[in-house]
Each structure stands twice: as C-alpha cells, then as structure tokens.
Write a protein that holds these residues in place. Structure first.
Motif, PDB file in Angstrom:
ATOM      1  N   PRO A 117       0.830  -1.210   0.000  1.00 46.14           N
ATOM      2  CA  PRO A 117       0.000   0.000   0.000  1.00 46.14           C
ATOM      3  C   PRO A 117       0.861   1.256   0.000  1.00 46.14           C
ATOM      4  O   PRO A 117       1.920   1.294   0.637  1.00 46.14           O
ATOM      5  N   GLY A 118       0.403   2.241  -0.733  1.00 49.24           N
ATOM      6  CA  GLY A 118       1.107   3.514  -0.798  1.00 49.24           C
ATOM      7  C   GLY A 118       0.694   4.413   0.353  1.00 49.24           C
ATOM      8  O   GLY A 118      -0.140   4.057   1.200  1.00 49.24           O
ATOM      9  N   ALA A 119       1.264   5.602   0.391  1.00 50.88           N
ATOM     10  CA  ALA A 119       1.004   6.538   1.486  1.00 50.88           C
ATOM     11  C   ALA A 119      -0.464   6.945   1.554  1.00 50.88           C
ATOM     12  O   ALA A 119      -1.014   7.111   2.641  1.00 50.88           O
ATOM     13  N   GLY A 120      -1.136   7.090   0.418  1.00 50.10           N
ATOM     14  CA  GLY A 120      -2.529   7.539   0.420  1.00 50.10           C
ATOM     15  C   GLY A 120      -3.544   6.407   0.399  1.00 50.10           C
ATOM     16  O   GLY A 120      -4.747   6.651   0.430  1.00 50.10           O
ATOM     17  N   ASP A 121      -3.075   5.157   0.355  1.00 52.87           N
ATOM     18  CA  ASP A 121      -3.993   4.019   0.294  1.00 52.87           C
ATOM     19  C   ASP A 121      -4.581   3.721   1.668  1.00 52.87           C
ATOM     20  O   ASP A 121      -3.902   3.825   2.685  1.00 52.87           O
ATOM     21  N   ARG A 122      -5.855   3.337   1.656  1.00 54.13           N
ATOM     22  CA  ARG A 122      -6.514   2.948   2.909  1.00 54.13           C
ATOM     23  C   ARG A 122      -6.502   1.436   3.007  1.00 54.13           C
ATOM     24  O   ARG A 122      -6.806   0.737   2.050  1.00 54.13           O
ATOM     25  N   LEU A 123      -6.147   0.931   4.175  1.00 55.70           N
ATOM     26  CA  LEU A 123      -6.137  -0.509   4.394  1.00 55.70           C
ATOM     27  C   LEU A 123      -7.559  -0.991   4.639  1.00 55.70           C
ATOM     28  O   LEU A 123      -8.393  -0.263   5.198  1.00 55.70           O
ATOM     29  N   PRO A 124      -7.873  -2.234   4.257  1.00 50.31           N
ATOM     30  CA  PRO A 124      -9.219  -2.751   4.498  1.00 50.31           C
ATOM     31  C   PRO A 124      -9.474  -2.889   6.002  1.00 50.31           C
ATOM     32  O   PRO A 124      -8.560  -3.120   6.785  1.00 50.31           O
ATOM     33  N   ARG A 125     -10.735  -2.712   6.382  1.00 48.93           N
ATOM     34  CA  ARG A 125     -11.095  -2.825   7.798  1.00 48.93           C
ATOM     35  C   ARG A 125     -11.011  -4.275   8.238  1.00 48.93           C
ATOM     36  O   ARG A 125     -11.345  -5.182   7.495  1.00 48.93           O
TER      37      ARG A 125
END
Length: 68
Positions: free
Chosen positions: A43-51
């Motif tokens: 994941p990149g800096a702006g990516d949100r991880l899945p809950r």
C-alpha cells in the motif's frame, strides 16, 4: 528471450501423441506459468487498508467479555 506461450509450443511441437516426456514437462510448466498470480503491491502513502473484522471474543455480547 521470452518463453513461448502454450499455443506457440503446441504449434512448433505438433501432435501431443508424438511428444516425449520432456515435452510434456516443458508444456506443463508453460501452462502453470500462464496462471501465476502476482502478489498484491504494497500500500502507498494515500492508500486505505481494508477494515479488520471485530474479534468475536471481545465483541459486545460475548460470554468471554469481562470474564477476567
């Protein structure tokens, strides 16, 4: 040099009835390599991880909650 596709291999080597054992081994590897799944990119800096799903042992209403 790039590996041939299974279709290219069959076109060059002809009917499977005339193949040697090594031809089948090579063909099998070509077919397997066509369907290799690449790992997910980091994941990149702006990516949100899945809950993440809540832990059932600590969820409200769990018989284990507050048992200690």
């Amino acid at each position: 040099m790039a590996s041939p596709t299974p279709a290219q291999f069959r076109a060059v080597h002809g009917d499977m009835g005339r193949w040697q054992a090594v031809d089948f081994e090579v063909y099998e590897h070509l077919v397997e390599n066509e369907y290799v799944v690449a790992p997910r990119p980091a994941p990149g800096a702006g990516d949100r991880l899945p809950r993440r799903a809540p832990d059932p042992a600590t969820a409200p209403g769990s018989p284990d909650r507050g048992a200690s």
